[in-house]
Design a protein around this motif. Structure first.
Motif, PDB file in Angstrom:
ATOM      1  N   SER A 172     -49.810  -3.516  12.915  1.00 39.86           N
ATOM      2  CA  SER A 172     -50.426  -3.272  14.212  1.00 39.86           C
ATOM      3  C   SER A 172     -51.936  -3.495  14.177  1.00 39.86           C
ATOM      4  O   SER A 172     -52.589  -3.488  15.217  1.00 39.86           O
ATOM      5  CB  SER A 172     -50.124  -1.852  14.685  1.00 39.86           C
ATOM      6  N   ALA A 173     -52.482  -3.717  12.982  1.00 36.79           N
ATOM      7  CA  ALA A 173     -53.896  -4.071  12.879  1.00 36.79           C
ATOM      8  C   ALA A 173     -54.140  -5.492  13.379  1.00 36.79           C
ATOM      9  O   ALA A 173     -55.271  -5.853  13.708  1.00 36.79           O
ATOM     10  CB  ALA A 173     -54.384  -3.946  11.437  1.00 36.79           C
ATOM     11  N   SER A 174     -53.061  -6.291  13.458  1.00 37.96           N
ATOM     12  CA  SER A 174     -53.226  -7.678  13.880  1.00 37.96           C
ATOM     13  C   SER A 174     -52.424  -8.029  15.124  1.00 37.96           C
ATOM     14  O   SER A 174     -52.700  -9.045  15.765  1.00 37.96           O
ATOM     15  CB  SER A 174     -52.830  -8.634  12.744  1.00 37.96           C
ATOM     16  N   VAL A 175     -51.434  -7.231  15.478  1.00 37.69           N
ATOM     17  CA  VAL A 175     -50.650  -7.512  16.680  1.00 37.69           C
ATOM     18  C   VAL A 175     -50.282  -6.193  17.364  1.00 37.69           C
ATOM     19  O   VAL A 175     -49.788  -5.258  16.720  1.00 37.69           O
ATOM     20  CB  VAL A 175     -49.374  -8.321  16.349  1.00 37.69           C
ATOM     21  N   ALA A 176     -50.586  -6.102  18.651  1.00 35.23           N
ATOM     22  CA  ALA A 176     -50.235  -4.905  19.418  1.00 35.23           C
ATOM     23  C   ALA A 176     -48.712  -4.770  19.460  1.00 35.23           C
ATOM     24  O   ALA A 176     -47.991  -5.753  19.659  1.00 35.23           O
ATOM     25  CB  ALA A 176     -50.803  -5.005  20.828  1.00 35.23           C
ATOM     26  N   LEU A 236     -51.324   0.406  18.076  1.00 36.43           N
ATOM     27  CA  LEU A 236     -52.434  -0.534  18.038  1.00 36.43           C
ATOM     28  C   LEU A 236     -53.401  -0.118  16.940  1.00 36.43           C
ATOM     29  O   LEU A 236     -53.913   1.007  16.953  1.00 36.43           O
ATOM     30  CB  LEU A 236     -53.147  -0.557  19.397  1.00 36.43           C
ATOM     31  N   GLN A 237     -53.601  -1.007  15.974  1.00 38.94           N
ATOM     32  CA  GLN A 237     -54.505  -0.758  14.853  1.00 38.94           C
ATOM     33  C   GLN A 237     -54.194   0.570  14.168  1.00 38.94           C
ATOM     34  O   GLN A 237     -55.079   1.353  13.838  1.00 38.94           O
ATOM     35  CB  GLN A 237     -55.960  -0.816  15.330  1.00 38.94           C
ATOM     36  N   ALA A 273     -37.396   1.610   6.092  1.00 37.23           N
ATOM     37  CA  ALA A 273     -37.936   0.656   5.135  1.00 37.23           C
ATOM     38  C   ALA A 273     -39.090  -0.139   5.714  1.00 37.23           C
ATOM     39  O   ALA A 273     -39.997  -0.545   4.989  1.00 37.23           O
ATOM     40  CB  ALA A 273     -36.835  -0.292   4.652  1.00 37.23           C
ATOM     41  N   ASN A 274     -39.068  -0.381   7.034  1.00 35.70           N
ATOM     42  CA  ASN A 274     -40.116  -1.240   7.589  1.00 35.70           C
ATOM     43  C   ASN A 274     -41.098  -0.507   8.498  1.00 35.70           C
ATOM     44  O   ASN A 274     -42.009  -1.114   9.043  1.00 35.70           O
ATOM     45  CB  ASN A 274     -39.502  -2.439   8.336  1.00 35.70           C
ATOM     46  N   ILE A 309     -46.559  -0.331  10.999  1.00 39.13           N
ATOM     47  CA  ILE A 309     -47.823   0.329  11.306  1.00 39.13           C
ATOM     48  C   ILE A 309     -48.996  -0.492  10.782  1.00 39.13           C
ATOM     49  O   ILE A 309     -50.012  -0.675  11.458  1.00 39.13           O
ATOM     50  CB  ILE A 309     -47.843   1.751  10.716  1.00 39.13           C
ATOM     51  N   GLN A 310     -48.852  -1.031   9.572  1.00 39.18           N
ATOM     52  CA  GLN A 310     -49.904  -1.873   9.011  1.00 39.18           C
ATOM     53  C   GLN A 310     -50.105  -3.139   9.847  1.00 39.18           C
ATOM     54  O   GLN A 310     -51.221  -3.577  10.092  1.00 39.18           O
ATOM     55  CB  GLN A 310     -49.563  -2.232   7.569  1.00 39.18           C
TER      56      GLN A 310
END
Length: 306
Positions: free
Chosen positions: A44-48, A108-109, A35-36, A41-42
């Motif tokens: 990871s654009a803001s936090v490694a 990451l991202q 579910a998450n 993955i989304q």
């Protein structure tokens, strides 16, 4: 576990209670389920995100997990630890194309980068985390910890505003089956999968799920080291060889599982051939028809049988 659990359809499952391994869940840790996973993955654009895929069966995993939790928390939100239990979330492990347990990756991202496919010594964790923070900073991420407020567990601002898209619902019996697996009720999961397949006999996901439940049942009380030793001590003991193949499959060593069983067919009597063939067909279902290793294994099986 390079997709031993079939083609992954990220669908809604309840987040399992508790955590993988012993110890308290870290302040900056998330338990990953179907579910998450997409949200993680989304994010990871803001936090490694340091992603650990493992199992309670892995020797020494508690020490590694404890070191990762302590190290990540010490960074104050500059990065996050995400943990996948391959036993309770086999399809997530499959989606991540994991080959060994434990596997450590950097997300990451939206991009996965392998770090290690083995145990990492605890004394190497601080230096590793320092490097990850540096990489995150070089890619323009805020490593002050301010960007860690939105987690893959759905606690971010988008959810509060109702902006996050809802996950598609699974058919009721499949949802029941996955909930039962997470609760440790393998018998209930088997019943739900079988009922679903009675109504939808061509459902590949349900077939893979049922085969996975059978695999988990066969290995429920097995001890990896003891099983391997027993198989090594008695190479003619078919039950011992079948168990190790199952454990290899569960642990992500798919080629090893297939190879062990296929090697048993050379010069085998008919009873051995029948049992090995049945086990291989079951493991092929676990892997799923899209797994690139299934085709060659099927071809070799046919050659050895006929």
């Amino acid at each position: 576990m390079t997709d031993p659990y079939g083609v992954i359809d990220l669908a809604s499952l309840k987040k399992p209670e508790g955590s993988e391994g012993a110890g308290t869940v870290g302040e900056h840790e998330v338990t990953v389920d179907e579910a998450n996973l997409e949200q993680m993955i989304q994010d990871s654009a803001s936090v490694a995100t340091l992603l650990l895929v493992t199992s309670s069966r892995v020797p020494g995993i508690d020490e590694l997990l404890g070191a990762l939790r302590s190290g990540v928390d010490a960074k104050g939100g500059a990065l996050r630890l995400a943990v996948v239990d391959a036993d309770t979330q086999p399809r997530v492990a499959g989606a991540l194309r994991v080959q060994q347990l434990p596997t450590l990756m950097l997300l990451l991202q939206g991009q996965l980068q392998p770090i290690a496919e083995s145990m990492v010594p605890a004394d190497q964790i601080p230096g590793l985390l320092d490097q990850i923070v540096q990489v995150a900073q070089q890619t323009g991420l805020d490593v002050s910890g301010a960007g860690d407020g939105q987690g893959a567990d759905g606690a971010g601002a988008d959810d509060a505003d109702g902006g996050a898209p809802a996950q598609p619902e699974l058919p009721p019996l499949l949802q029941t089956a996955y909930d039962a697996i997470e609760a440790g009720d393998l018998s209930g999961a088997q019943t739900a999968f079988e009922e679903h397949l009675n109504q939808n006999p061509a459902d590949a996901e349900a077939k893979a799920g049922l085969a996975t439940v059978h695999l988990m049942e066969r290995t429920r009380d097995a001890q990896l080291d003891a099983a391997r030793q027993a198989a090594a001590d008695a190479p003619q003991d078919l039950d011992a060889q079948l168990l190790v193949a199952d454990l290899d499959m569960l642990g992500g060593h798919v080629d090893d599982a297939f190879g062990r069983l296929l090697d048993l067919l050379r010069g085998a009597d008919q009873d051995t051939k029948d049992r090995v063939r049945a086990r291989l067909l079951d493991l092929f279902e676990v892997a799923g028809p899209e797994d690139p290793r299934v085709g060659p294994a099927r071809k070799r099986l046919a050659n050895l049988l006929f």
